[in-house]
Scaffold this motif. Sequence first.
Motif, short mmCIF file in Angstrom:
data_model
loop_
_atom_site.label_atom_id
_atom_site.label_comp_id
_atom_site.label_asym_id
_atom_site.label_seq_id
_atom_site.Cartn_x
_atom_site.Cartn_y
_atom_site.Cartn_z
N LYS A 59 -43.72 29.45 7.51
CA LYS A 59 -42.48 29.02 8.19
C LYS A 59 -42.27 29.89 9.43
CE LYS A 59 -40.27 27.37 3.94
NZ LYS A 59 -39.19 27.55 2.95
N THR B 286 -37.39 37.66 -6.40
CA THR B 286 -36.61 36.42 -6.29
C THR B 286 -36.28 35.88 -7.68
OG1 THR B 286 -37.81 35.95 -4.24
CG2 THR B 286 -36.54 34.15 -5.19
N ARG C 158 -33.55 37.95 -9.27
CA ARG C 158 -32.26 37.67 -8.63
C ARG C 158 -31.67 36.36 -9.14
NH1 ARG C 158 -32.61 35.69 -3.27
NH2 ARG C 158 -34.49 36.95 -3.06
N GLY D 122 -45.18 27.08 -9.08
CA GLY D 122 -45.55 27.84 -7.89
C GLY D 122 -45.29 29.33 -8.07
N GLY D 123 -45.27 30.04 -6.95
CA GLY D 123 -45.14 31.50 -6.99
C GLY D 123 -43.87 31.94 -7.68
N VAL D 124 -42.72 31.57 -7.13
CA VAL D 124 -41.45 32.00 -7.72
C VAL D 124 -41.24 31.32 -9.07
CG1 VAL D 124 -38.95 32.06 -7.40
CG2 VAL D 124 -40.46 32.40 -5.42
N SER E 134 -45.71 18.70 -10.86
CA SER E 134 -46.50 17.47 -10.84
C SER E 134 -47.28 17.42 -12.16
CB SER E 134 -47.48 17.50 -9.65
OG SER E 134 -48.33 18.63 -9.77
N ASN F 145 -49.88 20.00 -13.23
CA ASN F 145 -49.49 21.36 -13.63
C ASN F 145 -48.77 21.43 -14.98
OD1 ASN F 145 -50.54 23.05 -11.62
ND2 ASN F 145 -48.94 22.43 -10.18
N TYR G 293 -41.26 16.00 -11.77
CA TYR G 293 -40.17 15.92 -10.79
C TYR G 293 -40.14 14.53 -10.14
CZ TYR G 293 -43.93 17.62 -7.60
OH TYR G 293 -45.09 17.81 -6.90
N VAL H 281 -35.95 26.00 -7.28
CA VAL H 281 -36.94 26.77 -6.54
C VAL H 281 -37.54 25.93 -5.41
CG1 VAL H 281 -39.20 27.91 -6.74
CG2 VAL H 281 -37.50 28.21 -8.55
N ILE I 86 -32.78 28.56 -4.16
CA ILE I 86 -33.40 29.52 -3.22
C ILE I 86 -34.02 28.78 -2.04
CG2 ILE I 86 -33.89 31.19 -5.06
CD1 ILE I 86 -36.94 30.39 -4.62
N THR J 209 -29.03 31.52 -2.48
CA THR J 209 -29.33 32.95 -2.29
C THR J 209 -30.56 33.12 -1.41
OG1 THR J 209 -29.99 35.03 -3.34
CG2 THR J 209 -30.55 33.00 -4.54
N HIS K 105 -48.11 22.68 -2.89
CA HIS K 105 -48.51 22.46 -4.29
C HIS K 105 -49.38 23.60 -4.82
CE1 HIS K 105 -46.73 18.50 -4.10
NE2 HIS K 105 -47.34 18.33 -2.95
N VAL K 106 -48.90 24.81 -4.62
CA VAL K 106 -49.64 25.99 -5.09
C VAL K 106 -49.42 26.17 -6.58
CG1 VAL K 106 -49.79 28.50 -4.91
CG2 VAL K 106 -49.41 27.14 -2.86
N1 LIG Z 1 -34.22 32.34 -0.90
C1 LIG Z 1 -35.12 33.26 -1.23
O1 LIG Z 1 -34.80 34.44 -1.42
C2 LIG Z 1 -36.56 32.84 -1.39
C3 LIG Z 1 -37.51 33.73 -1.88
C4 LIG Z 1 -38.82 33.27 -2.08
C5 LIG Z 1 -39.15 31.95 -1.79
N2 LIG Z 1 -38.19 31.14 -1.26
C6 LIG Z 1 -38.49 29.71 -0.96
O2 LIG Z 1 -38.61 29.03 -2.21
C7 LIG Z 1 -39.55 27.97 -2.09
C8 LIG Z 1 -40.62 28.11 -3.18
O3 LIG Z 1 -41.36 29.30 -2.95
P1 LIG Z 1 -42.71 29.55 -3.79
O4 LIG Z 1 -43.29 30.82 -3.31
O5 LIG Z 1 -42.46 29.37 -5.23
O6 LIG Z 1 -43.60 28.31 -3.24
P2 LIG Z 1 -45.00 27.77 -3.77
O7 LIG Z 1 -45.74 28.85 -4.46
O8 LIG Z 1 -45.63 27.11 -2.61
O9 LIG Z 1 -44.66 26.68 -4.87
C9 LIG Z 1 -44.11 25.45 -4.56
C10 LIG Z 1 -43.96 24.65 -5.88
O10 LIG Z 1 -43.07 23.58 -5.63
C11 LIG Z 1 -43.45 22.53 -6.49
N3 LIG Z 1 -42.94 21.28 -5.95
C12 LIG Z 1 -43.43 20.54 -4.92
N4 LIG Z 1 -42.66 19.44 -4.74
C13 LIG Z 1 -41.68 19.49 -5.69
C14 LIG Z 1 -40.60 18.65 -6.03
N5 LIG Z 1 -40.35 17.51 -5.36
N6 LIG Z 1 -39.79 19.02 -7.05
C15 LIG Z 1 -39.99 20.15 -7.72
N7 LIG Z 1 -41.04 20.99 -7.47
C16 LIG Z 1 -41.85 20.65 -6.46
C17 LIG Z 1 -44.95 22.58 -6.53
O11 LIG Z 1 -45.38 22.05 -7.78
P3 LIG Z 1 -46.66 21.06 -7.86
O12 LIG Z 1 -47.82 21.86 -7.30
O13 LIG Z 1 -46.83 20.78 -9.31
O14 LIG Z 1 -46.35 19.89 -6.98
C18 LIG Z 1 -45.26 24.07 -6.37
O15 LIG Z 1 -45.58 24.64 -7.62
C19 LIG Z 1 -40.09 28.05 -0.65
O16 LIG Z 1 -39.34 27.16 0.14
C20 LIG Z 1 -39.80 29.48 -0.23
O17 LIG Z 1 -39.68 29.63 1.17
C21 LIG Z 1 -36.91 31.55 -1.06
#
Ligand SMILES: NC(=O)c1ccc[n+]([C@@H]2O[C@H](COP(=O)([O-])OP(=O)(O)OC[C@H]3O[C@@H](n4cnc5c(N)ncnc54)[C@H](OP(=O)(O)O)[C@@H]3O)[C@@H](O)[C@H]2O)c1
Length: 300
Positions: free
Chosen positions: A45, A125, A128, A148-150, A170, A173, A187, A209, A231, A244, A291-292
């Motif tokens: 981003k 995260t 929190r 995913g990560g969080v 999906s 997973n 989802y 998330v 988040i 948050t 889709h990580v």
């Molecule tokens: N506010 C904060 O403090 C904070 C902190 C960290 C991250 N973030 C944000 O939080 C988001 C997630 O971060 P991350 O690191 O976990 O990302 P990530 O590792 O890229 O994981 C994204 C996950 O979202 C799932 N996903 C995709 N489409 C979806 C849908 N329509 N409904 C539900 N789940 C869906 C995917 O699952 P599938 O692979 O099974 O499709 C994937 O596992 C990002 O936007 C990041 O910028 C915010």
Amino acid sequence: MRALQFRTYGGPEVLEWDEAPDPHAGPGQIRIAVRAASVNPIDWKTSSGALSGGKPMVGTGYLGYDAAGVVDEVGEGVSGVAVGDAVFGRGHNTQAEYALLDSWAAKPPSIDWAVAAAAGVAGETAERGLRLLEVTAGDTLFVDGGAGGVGAVTVQMALARGARVIASASQANHDYLRELGAIPVLYGQGLAERVRAAAGGPVDAVLDVAGKTPVGDLIGLAPQPSQVVSIANFAAGQAGARVTGGGADSHPMQALAQVAELLEHNKLVIKIQTFPFDRAAEAYRISQSGHVRGKLVLVP
Ligand SMILES: NC(=O)c1ccc[n+]([C@@H]2O[C@H](COP(=O)([O-])OP(=O)(O)OC[C@H]3O[C@@H](n4cnc5c(N)ncnc54)[C@H](OP(=O)(O)O)[C@@H]3O)[C@@H](O)[C@H]2O)c1
């Protein structure tokens, strides 16, 4: 030293692994020789310009918000950590040979560098989100985006507290979510009905998330709107959910200490895929696909 950098906004092709000025630990910081740094969505981003507010690029941009490595400088006012210690934590410009951390915890010796690096942003995260939702033993939590990560860290940290966890992903997973101990749901259209069916009624808390489900659907699952924390959907606050971004509501040192303990006791397992720093663009492309599974980590 060398660091991942970009001189123009764009896709992963703008990334370069090149010479950069050495950082030095300021007050409250430590410097580490980086052994691994994870990729978070905020990285692409940032490099795409999505967070620039439409302003043109000035100078060189650096990337990375967490890492693991060996302490080689300790800033003023820092105690409890010494040169030579193995740590992981959160910082800025961590996708580099040397990086500054603002919050950290000792890396459990049994934990791989890349796994520890993956635990910084995701672990803080997740802690929190669970703290804001006051998730405790016996609660039912829905994590929207659990693979995913969080999400995967949140699922495991909630289970470690004794909560029951339903998480969306999906279809590909669902086995992964079961492996983590969550009840998987698909989802998309009809999500709320599927969550209610899996929970046998409403849930106690929702952590959004992914930020993709209409917030009204998530609020309909919770006892009150404030029991939905997002988040990733910053418009969710208008509907009464909480959002948050990790400012004053973040307790990073305490969060990372909890994460370290869970890692050490095998209560938190992070699935990682690693890439050398000079192939960071490949990791960014996968992250950007949305889709990580688990975490992507860069290593020297
Ligand atoms: N506010 C904060 O403090 C904070 C902190 C960290 C991250 N973030 C944000 O939080 C988001 C997630 O971060 P991350 O690191 O976990 O990302 P990530 O590792 O890229 O994981 C994204 C996950 O979202 C799932 N996903 C995709 N489409 C979806 C849908 N329509 N409904 C539900 N789940 C869906 C995917 O699952 P599938 O692979 O099974 O499709 C994937 O596992 C990002 O936007 C990041 O910028 C915010």
